[in-house]
Design an enzyme around this catalytic site. Structure first.
Site, PDB file in Angstrom:
ATOM      1  N   HIS A 219      78.169  11.284 -44.445  1.00 58.02           N
ATOM      2  CA  HIS A 219      78.342  10.005 -45.129  1.00 58.02           C
ATOM      3  C   HIS A 219      78.605  10.141 -46.617  1.00 58.02           C
ATOM      4  O   HIS A 219      78.894   9.152 -47.281  1.00 58.02           O
ATOM      5  CB  HIS A 219      77.126   9.107 -44.856  1.00 58.02           C
ATOM      6  CG  HIS A 219      77.170   8.510 -43.485  1.00 58.02           C
ATOM      7  ND1 HIS A 219      76.476   7.393 -43.121  1.00 58.02           N
ATOM      8  CD2 HIS A 219      77.857   8.888 -42.389  1.00 58.02           C
ATOM      9  CE1 HIS A 219      76.716   7.116 -41.851  1.00 58.02           C
ATOM     10  NE2 HIS A 219      77.549   8.020 -41.382  1.00 58.02           N
ATOM     11  N   SER A 223      83.768   9.589 -42.998  1.00 59.59           N
ATOM     12  CA  SER A 223      84.404  10.196 -41.831  1.00 59.59           C
ATOM     13  C   SER A 223      85.836  10.595 -42.160  1.00 59.59           C
ATOM     14  O   SER A 223      86.511   9.926 -42.945  1.00 59.59           O
ATOM     15  CB  SER A 223      84.427   9.203 -40.668  1.00 59.59           C
ATOM     16  OG  SER A 223      83.118   8.850 -40.312  1.00 59.59           O
ATOM     17  N   LYS A 247      83.828   0.120 -30.269  1.00 62.77           N
ATOM     18  CA  LYS A 247      84.636   1.208 -29.699  1.00 62.77           C
ATOM     19  C   LYS A 247      83.734   2.281 -29.075  1.00 62.77           C
ATOM     20  O   LYS A 247      84.027   2.803 -27.998  1.00 62.77           O
ATOM     21  CB  LYS A 247      85.509   1.819 -30.793  1.00 62.77           C
ATOM     22  CG  LYS A 247      86.528   2.802 -30.257  1.00 62.77           C
ATOM     23  CD  LYS A 247      87.597   3.104 -31.297  1.00 62.77           C
ATOM     24  CE  LYS A 247      88.624   4.058 -30.727  1.00 62.77           C
ATOM     25  NZ  LYS A 247      89.955   3.834 -31.294  1.00 62.77           N
ATOM     26  N   ASP A 248      82.641   2.611 -29.775  1.00 61.23           N
ATOM     27  CA  ASP A 248      81.707   3.601 -29.235  1.00 61.23           C
ATOM     28  C   ASP A 248      80.995   3.054 -28.003  1.00 61.23           C
ATOM     29  O   ASP A 248      80.674   3.805 -27.076  1.00 61.23           O
ATOM     30  CB  ASP A 248      80.676   4.000 -30.299  1.00 61.23           C
ATOM     31  CG  ASP A 248      81.301   4.889 -31.377  1.00 61.23           C
ATOM     32  OD1 ASP A 248      82.265   5.596 -31.064  1.00 61.23           O
ATOM     33  OD2 ASP A 248      80.813   4.854 -32.524  1.00 61.23           O
ATOM     34  N   GLU A 291      74.577  29.141 -16.743  1.00 62.45           N
ATOM     35  CA  GLU A 291      75.169  27.820 -16.548  1.00 62.45           C
ATOM     36  C   GLU A 291      76.581  27.814 -17.134  1.00 62.45           C
ATOM     37  O   GLU A 291      76.892  28.581 -18.031  1.00 62.45           O
ATOM     38  CB  GLU A 291      74.310  26.773 -17.255  1.00 62.45           C
ATOM     39  CG  GLU A 291      72.959  26.578 -16.604  1.00 62.45           C
ATOM     40  CD  GLU A 291      73.075  25.866 -15.271  1.00 62.45           C
ATOM     41  OE1 GLU A 291      72.962  24.644 -15.227  1.00 62.45           O
ATOM     42  OE2 GLU A 291      73.301  26.559 -14.260  1.00 62.45           O
TER      43      GLU A 291
END
Lengths: 445, 194
Positions: A219, A223, A247-248, A291
């Site tokens: 921040h 971004s 949107k998220d 994994e």
């Protein structure tokens, strides 16, 4: 932090004002993920994966805490308390499948998040610290995932722990004492299981702490965005809330659809049947693999089959595996191109795709048995992985002529959407009128 | 330390101590002494936190194992545990000893003779850890009917390491021979490992 035009928090409810005056926590949240954080207006869906990683972390912590209420960290009962969770605890099967698949989904979104950063140059100045903290989170995640996989105390748990701690045994002189110290014994046992449980419970909260630092560091410059051009003024940004929360939110919906599909319809698809057999120190499963999310690194580990200059192959493999991740800490200084986004770097874009394929090949080889041709393929792929970061990237930065960058984010957005913004249509563009055709008939008016 | 002593015992009235004597003040001394003392204390406090992770007394108590080998006929072997890891005790046949001795030691990856890997005069008893030196799997060959590999000793199914009748690495990725733990014969029919 952030831009001068960021909206200031002005609480409407008296109680929020009362709290904000005494502890500015509401203000902190507002400036972090609310209307007070101005974000470039042109983010695409690849920018969803940061929030989705946070979501996956929350899922892991919540399901993990409740599962710990039914788990016994003792080598005599651990396997059976996990079976008890699966069979007898109310909804226990759901919690465990959500936790096991949640780990896989956490890695899926993290890998997409990392490759987003690699493509759009998110690691470059002034966001180096964001990248470095992200790598720290990645390392913590790997440690947490590894220790969590040991807890069910099945055959894969036991032998995974043995092989991975055995890596430390490859270090000359001090290796074996370190291995014994880490395990609290000469082989994985009750002591190892207990300490892994303790740390598996602790590390996720350490991750939360580093995530806060990661967002804090983000921040300060704000971004990045798909053009890689910095924000120049208020016209380039929109507030995080409601635009990117929406949107998220949409992205989270898709995430949950995929997640639920795995949890309900293929909960063991990514697991290994051998882990439903209790740990047996006297018998090794025929095919030990970690994994899936560790496969690329496992392939690099096994790529070394011959000794070099008196350094044993096993030690070389261990060093290469750790180096493959530590290398990424130097990435901001290896890629010296001033252009961030891969969209404007034609040569970089080609090699980026090759790297992507290379990592997928490494992943495939890591999951395959250690025999030819996979060993040879992983040797070539591992060599290319290191060459990409150490040789190719610095060279591209010197040789490449980037495409012209847009003057600003707004300019790029308007250029892209010329014609569909209600402005008059240009001559060479067919006019779009809702007349319908044979495949899509005109809707009834 | 003469300068220090002078500064400590010398002129005290100045609030920050005397400024001369190479710039060392009474307060500097106190600062360094206090921080060093606390720092050393902090480091010492770490020791028990690190030490608790070492093997505990009950784990160490199992660090030696007694094995009765009276029932093992030539050609047979048993699997037991030593330090919670598999231990192979193998009674070699005359044929297996001959095969092990026939090998040119210099040609081996980890050159050792069968004599060096067994106790004097008891060449027929091959006692090794059942832990592949590659990545720690348990090799096959100690159990009845198990695959003994191309050299008639042990075979690790994980990554295909073949060991011969002296448990020496002959083929595959393992870097060294199967480890021979420290042991001794307490009687003719029992051994103490560890």
């Amino acid at each position: 932090m952030s831009f001068p035009w960021a909206k200031e928090y002005t609480p409407k409810a008296p109680v929020m004002k009362w709290i904000d005056d005494r502890l500015p926590l509401p203000r902190f949240v507002y400036n972090a993920v609310g209307g007070g954080y101005p974000v470039p207006r042109n983010l695409n869906f690849f920018w969803n994966f940061g929030i989705l990683s946070g979501l996956a972390l929350v899922i892991q912590i919540v399901t993990g805490i409740v599962m710990a209420m039914h788990y016994g960290a003792n080598d005599l009962v651990a396997f059976w308390t996990v079976e008890h969770t699966m069979r007898d605890v109310n909804g226990g099967w759901l919690l465990r499948y959500a936790h096991a698949n949640g780990a896989s989904f956490f890695f899926i979104v993290i890998y997409l998040h990392i490759f987003r950063g690699l493509y759009y140059g998110s690691y470059k100045a002034p966001r180096e610290m964001v990248w470095l903290l992200g790598l720290v989170i990645f390392l913590l995640m790997m440690a947490t995932a590894f220790m969590g996989y040991v807890l069910p105390w099945g055959q894969m748990s036991y032998w995974g722990a043995k092989v991975i701690t055995g890596l430390f045994g490859a270090i000359p002189v001090v290796g074996e004492p370190i291995q014994t110290w880490l395990l609290g014994g000469f082989a994985p046992g009750n002591a190892a299981l207990n300490r892994f449980f303790s740390l598996h419970y602790l590390l996720p909260f350490v991750i939360v702490g580093v995530v806060i630092l990661h967002i804090w560091a983000l921040h300060i410059p704000g971004s990045s965005n798909p053009t890689g051009v910095e924000v120049k003024g208020p016209q380039d940004t929109i507030p995080f809330h409601p635009y990117y929360t929406a949107k998220d939110g949409f992205g989270a919906g898709l995430f949950f659809i995929a997640f639920a599909t795995m949890v309900y319809f293929a909960p063991n698809f990514l697991g290994h049947p051998d882990n439903y057999i209790e740990a047996n120190p006297l018998s090794t499963p025929a095919h030990i693999v970690p994994e899936w999310y560790f496969w690329p690194f496992y392939a690099i580990l096994r790529a070394f089959t011959v000794d070099f200059f008196f350094v044993p192959a096993k030690l070389l493999g261990v060093l290469a595996m750790f180096a493959s991740i530590l290398l990424l800490f130097f990435l901001p200084w290896l890629d010296t191109s001033p252009v961030r986004s891969g969209n404007y770097r034609p040569l970089f874009k080609k090699f980026y795709i090759i790297l992507l394929i290379d990592v997928l090949v490494l992943g495939y080889c890591g999951g395959a048995p250690a025999e030819e041709p996979y060993v040879m393929i992983s040797q070539v792929a591992a060599a290319y992985y290191f060459a990409h970061f150490l040789i190719i990237l610095p060279l591209i930065a010197k040789m490449e002529t980037p495409l012209p960058l847009p003057g600003s984010i707004t300019e790029a957005v308007l250029a892209k959407h010329a014609g569909d913004d209600g402005l008059p249509v240009k001559d060479d563009e067919p006019a779009v009128i809702a007349t319908g055709d044979e495949t899509a008939p005109q809707p009834a008016a | 330390m003469a300068t220090l002593e002078e500064s400590v015992t010398g002129h005290l009235p100045d609030e920050n101590g005397p400024q001369d004597n190479g710039g060392v003040r009474r307060r500097d001394f106190i600062n360094i002494a206090a921080v060093s003392f606390a720092g050393a204390g902090g480091v010492v406090a770490l020791l028990p936190l690190i030490n608790q992770m070492n093997p505990s007394a009950d784990v160490l108590a199992l660090a030696s194992t007694e094995v009765d080998i009276s029932a093992i006929e030539p050609g047979q072997s048993i699997k037991t545990t030593f330090r919670s890891q598999p231990l192979f005790v193998r009674h070699l046949t005359a044929d297996e000893i001959a095969k092990a001795d026939a090998v040119d030691v210099k040609s081996l990856r980890d050159p050792q003779t069968l004599e060096e890997r067994t106790v004097d005069g008891r060449k027929e008893w091959l006692i090794t850890m059942g832990v592949c030196t590659h990545l720690g799997c348990v090799p096959l060959g100690a159990g009845e009917g198990e695959n003994k590999g191309e050299f008639g000793g042990y075979f690790c199914p994980c990554h295909g390491s073949h060991y011969d009748t002296a448990a020496r690495i002959r083929k595959g990725p393992a870097p060294t021979n199967l480890v021979v733990p420290p042991y001794s014969f307490t009687t003719d029919t029992s051994i103490l490992v560890g």
